[in-house]
Design a protein around this motif. Structure first.
Motif, PDB file in Angstrom:
ATOM      1  N   UNK A  79    -135.741  12.654 -79.705  1.00  9.46           N
ATOM      2  CA  UNK A  79    -134.545  13.441 -79.421  1.00  9.46           C
ATOM      3  C   UNK A  79    -133.911  12.929 -78.130  1.00  9.46           C
ATOM      4  N   UNK A  80    -132.586  12.851 -78.120  1.00  7.33           N
ATOM      5  CA  UNK A  80    -131.818  12.472 -76.934  1.00  7.33           C
ATOM      6  C   UNK A  80    -131.079  13.722 -76.472  1.00  7.33           C
ATOM      7  N   UNK A  81    -131.487  14.274 -75.326  1.00  4.32           N
ATOM      8  CA  UNK A  81    -130.916  15.525 -74.844  1.00  4.32           C
ATOM      9  C   UNK A  81    -129.744  15.201 -73.914  1.00  4.32           C
ATOM     10  N   UNK A  82    -128.611  15.839 -74.155  1.00  2.00           N
ATOM     11  CA  UNK A  82    -127.388  15.549 -73.410  1.00  2.00           C
ATOM     12  C   UNK A  82    -126.837  16.841 -72.809  1.00  2.00           C
ATOM     13  N   UNK A  83    -126.569  16.841 -71.508  1.00  2.00           N
ATOM     14  CA  UNK A  83    -125.898  17.972 -70.862  1.00  2.00           C
ATOM     15  C   UNK A  83    -124.528  18.113 -71.508  1.00  2.00           C
ATOM     16  N   UNK A 131    -129.393  13.457 -81.269  1.00  2.11           N
ATOM     17  CA  UNK A 131    -128.826  14.099 -80.092  1.00  2.11           C
ATOM     18  C   UNK A 131    -129.041  15.606 -80.141  1.00  2.11           C
ATOM     19  N   UNK A 132    -129.405  16.169 -78.958  1.00  2.00           N
ATOM     20  CA  UNK A 132    -129.573  17.618 -78.796  1.00  2.00           C
ATOM     21  C   UNK A 132    -128.759  18.063 -77.572  1.00  2.00           C
ATOM     22  N   UNK A 133    -127.764  18.920 -77.735  1.00  2.00           N
ATOM     23  CA  UNK A 133    -127.008  19.408 -76.580  1.00  2.00           C
ATOM     24  C   UNK A 133    -127.857  20.356 -75.735  1.00  2.00           C
ATOM     25  N   UNK A 134    -127.686  20.306 -74.410  1.00  2.00           N
ATOM     26  CA  UNK A 134    -128.338  21.235 -73.487  1.00  2.00           C
ATOM     27  C   UNK A 134    -127.261  21.960 -72.694  1.00  2.00           C
ATOM     28  N   UNK A 135    -127.379  23.293 -72.615  1.00  2.00           N
ATOM     29  CA  UNK A 135    -126.364  24.102 -71.939  1.00  2.00           C
ATOM     30  C   UNK A 135    -127.018  25.205 -71.110  1.00  2.00           C
ATOM     31  N   UNK A 155    -129.288  19.623 -66.701  1.00  2.00           N
ATOM     32  CA  UNK A 155    -129.623  20.540 -67.791  1.00  2.00           C
ATOM     33  C   UNK A 155    -130.471  19.861 -68.871  1.00  2.00           C
ATOM     34  N   UNK A 156    -130.167  18.613 -69.178  1.00  2.00           N
ATOM     35  CA  UNK A 156    -130.932  17.898 -70.201  1.00  2.00           C
ATOM     36  C   UNK A 156    -132.365  17.659 -69.743  1.00  2.00           C
ATOM     37  N   UNK A 157    -132.521  17.275 -68.472  1.00  3.23           N
ATOM     38  CA  UNK A 157    -133.864  17.077 -67.946  1.00  3.23           C
ATOM     39  C   UNK A 157    -134.619  18.395 -67.904  1.00  3.23           C
ATOM     40  N   UNK A 158    -133.949  19.483 -67.546  1.00  2.38           N
ATOM     41  CA  UNK A 158    -134.584  20.806 -67.551  1.00  2.38           C
ATOM     42  C   UNK A 158    -135.079  21.153 -68.951  1.00  2.38           C
TER      43      UNK A 158
END
Length: 323
Positions: free
Chosen positions: A174-178, A201-205, A284-287
């Protein structure tokens, strides 16, 4: 939007944008319970990935449009990206920014030669302001995310991730993107769908501003009830874009919602373990990767650290979370 537009943007950006590194730390791997790869876009020109979209959009304009000038609205990172790209092309730039944007972002945008116009994001409509000024002055409006050439420029980040992860032998992750309005998220998703289909891709909010996560769950565009008041200002938007949402709906997995406290701790850990400075919204993505391990499967996750323009007092708060 298509992969050819992203590849064309990559050609125009080459030699102007930095190819940012993939960073790792065994300490972060231990926290996450899997390998964590961090794409450090906080090291990009102007301190965020937004320079890619800014350069892509400005470099695609006609000579006449460049001479007349551009206008953009942004909480700070898109502002700086467009301001620098405009300056390098010799184009006048007007940037509409919220009054509560971090001081460093406002000051940096002015220092790059742009005229800054401040507004109240709770009571004024930045789209209306931008459209009015664009018409009055004949300026070309460069939207922060719902603009094809901006999406194409942000998508060049995905081309680099695909190449680098292939070289590292990571083909499933998974690639997490702010995620704010979805320009970077949708651009990366399009690039990976073409060049690395095993990377999702996974959005992070942040909490209370999870319009993309809600929209992906419902299948239609949802809107935040709040419009401001978050440390994660870089990724606060009212709703996903009309262009970006269909792309995310087709190519992205479920969104991940993080707290401000998790973002602050991720900022601290990024500095302590990777020696990079990240702002709360850019962390946010790293979190998500570090503190929401149950959201992922597999032995690797890739997090995009999207920006590093943080005010000193907020950065101090983040470092204090490590005590």
């Amino acid at each position: 939007m298509n992969i050819e537009m992203i590849r064309a943007a990559a050609g125009r950006i080459k030699g102007h944008a930095r190819r940012t590194p993939i960073l790792t730390s065994p300490f972060l791997d231990d926290i996450a319970g899997r390998r964590v790869f961090v794409k450090a876009e906080c090291l990009q020109h102007t301190g965020s990935f937004k320079f890619r979209g800014g350069w892509s959009a400005v470099s695609a304009l006609s000579d006449k449009a460049i001479k007349t000038g551009v206008i953009a609205f942004s909480s700070g990172n898109h502002a700086q990206g467009v301001a620098l790209a405009a300056r390098e092309h010799g184009a006048p730039a007007v940037i509409v920014m919220p009054r509560d944007a971090p001081t460093i972002k406002i000051d940096n945008t002015r220092a790059l030669g742009a005229e800054v116009i401040l507004y109240d994001r709770e009571t004024e409509d930045r789209d209306e302001i931008g459209a009015r000024l664009s018409k009055e002055r004949g300026l070309t409006l460069i939207k922060p995310f719902d603009e094809p050439q901006v999406i194409a420029g942000q998508g060049t980040t995905g081309l680099e991730i695909a190449e680098d992860m292939n070289a590292l032998g990571v083909t499933q992750a998974d690639v997490v993107v702010c995620c704010g309005g979805g320009g970077l998220t949708s651009g990366i998703a399009l690039a990976l769908a073409a060049d690395a289909p095993g990377l999702r891709v996974r959005p992070a909010e942040p909490e209370a501003f999870d319009d993309v996560t809600q929209s992906l769950a419902s299948g239609k565009i949802e809107r935040n009830t709040r419009l401001g008041g978050s440390l994660c200002d870089a990724i606060i938007t009212p709703q996903p874009g009309d262009l970006t949402f269909p792309i995310m709906l087709e190519h992205c997995g479920p969104g991940i919602v993080v707290t401000e406290e998790e973002c602050l701790r991720a900022v601290g850990l990024a500095f302590e373990r990777l020696k990079i400075v990240v702002e709360p919204g850019g962390a946010a993505a790293l979190a998500a990767a570090l503190f929401h391990s149950d959201a992922f499967t597999g032995d690797a996750v890739i997090a995009v650290a999207t920006g590093g323009n943080v005010d000193p007092d907020v950065f101090v708060r983040a470092l204090e979370t490590l005590k």
